[in-house]
Motif scaffolding. Sequence first.
Motif, PDB file in Angstrom:
ATOM      1  N   GLU A   1      11.016  42.840   5.815  1.00  0.00           N
ATOM      2  CA  GLU A   1      10.751  43.918   4.864  1.00  0.00           C
ATOM      3  C   GLU A   1      10.878  45.295   5.508  1.00  0.00           C
ATOM      4  N   PHE A   2      10.835  45.341   6.830  1.00  0.00           N
ATOM      5  CA  PHE A   2      10.899  46.609   7.550  1.00  0.00           C
ATOM      6  C   PHE A   2      12.277  46.871   8.154  1.00  0.00           C
ATOM      7  N   ASP A   3      13.227  46.009   7.840  1.00  0.00           N
ATOM      8  CA  ASP A   3      14.602  46.206   8.299  1.00  0.00           C
ATOM      9  C   ASP A   3      15.348  47.042   7.266  1.00  0.00           C
ATOM     10  N   ALA A   4      16.233  47.925   7.734  1.00  0.00           N
ATOM     11  CA  ALA A   4      17.035  48.749   6.834  1.00  0.00           C
ATOM     12  C   ALA A   4      17.895  47.834   5.959  1.00  0.00           C
ATOM     13  N   PRO A   5      18.118  48.202   4.736  1.00  0.00           N
ATOM     14  CA  PRO A   5      17.685  49.419   4.039  1.00  0.00           C
ATOM     15  C   PRO A   5      16.322  49.279   3.347  1.00  0.00           C
ATOM     16  N   ALA A   6      15.676  48.123   3.496  1.00  0.00           N
ATOM     17  CA  ALA A   6      14.402  47.890   2.804  1.00  0.00           C
ATOM     18  C   ALA A   6      13.253  48.676   3.415  1.00  0.00           C
ATOM     19  N   GLY A   7      13.377  49.079   4.676  1.00  0.00           N
ATOM     20  CA  GLY A   7      12.296  49.797   5.328  1.00  0.00           C
ATOM     21  C   GLY A   7      12.673  50.221   6.725  1.00  0.00           C
ATOM     22  N   ALA A   8      11.678  50.580   7.495  1.00  0.00           N
ATOM     23  CA  ALA A   8      11.890  51.005   8.882  1.00  0.00           C
ATOM     24  C   ALA A   8      10.596  50.791   9.647  1.00  0.00           C
ATOM     25  N   PHE A   9      10.733  50.556  10.946  1.00  0.00           N
ATOM     26  CA  PHE A   9       9.567  50.343  11.791  1.00  0.00           C
ATOM     27  C   PHE A   9       9.803  51.025  13.131  1.00  0.00           C
ATOM     28  N   PHE A  10       8.728  51.600  13.696  1.00  0.00           N
ATOM     29  CA  PHE A  10       8.847  52.364  14.925  1.00  0.00           C
ATOM     30  C   PHE A  10       7.687  52.046  15.864  1.00  0.00           C
ATOM     31  N   ILE A  11       7.990  52.096  17.160  1.00  0.00           N
ATOM     32  CA  ILE A  11       6.967  51.955  18.189  1.00  0.00           C
ATOM     33  C   ILE A  11       6.980  53.221  19.027  1.00  0.00           C
ATOM     34  N   GLY A  12       5.795  53.738  19.306  1.00  0.00           N
ATOM     35  CA  GLY A  12       5.660  54.923  20.147  1.00  0.00           C
ATOM     36  C   GLY A  12       5.281  54.523  21.557  1.00  0.00           C
TER      37      GLY A  12
END
Length: 162
Positions: free
Chosen positions: A40-51
Amino acid sequence: MDLRPSRLSDPHALELIARVQAEYVERYGGEDEAPIRYDEFDAPAGAFFIGYADLGAGPVPVAMGGWRRASTQALGGREVAEIKRMFVDAAARRRGYAAAVLRHLEQTAAEAGIDVLVLETGLRQPEAMALYEAHGYVPIPGYGYYRDAPLSRCYAKKLAKS
């Protein structure tokens, strides 16, 4: 802090998810059981980030957050996404990392055509509620999995067009 695109299934994400789940156990007596699929967080459905930040021994994962498209309606939005897995490790708090992740999620969601972001947090996370309110999020009725959860608080924000 260096924010990098990632996947929810990345080992660093799984490490941070374990930390946030442990915090939920401490604050609420159990883990967050809301259903999430990694894709669900893979493009184009979404995005995910780690800092990543250097806390003294080189860059380590200290923060995360993502958004996924949602069918929830809020603030008259046509394209709505939900923020999930917002978290900053306790060792890295009070450095502005949560605000940086939030701003990045808003920016990337707006660039993907999202016009409203929604999210859920809990009454036992007053610092999260304060963060969202300080960044223009307004309370909305409960939705989805958290619709009737008494300790849950939901918020939404209309994004500026990018």
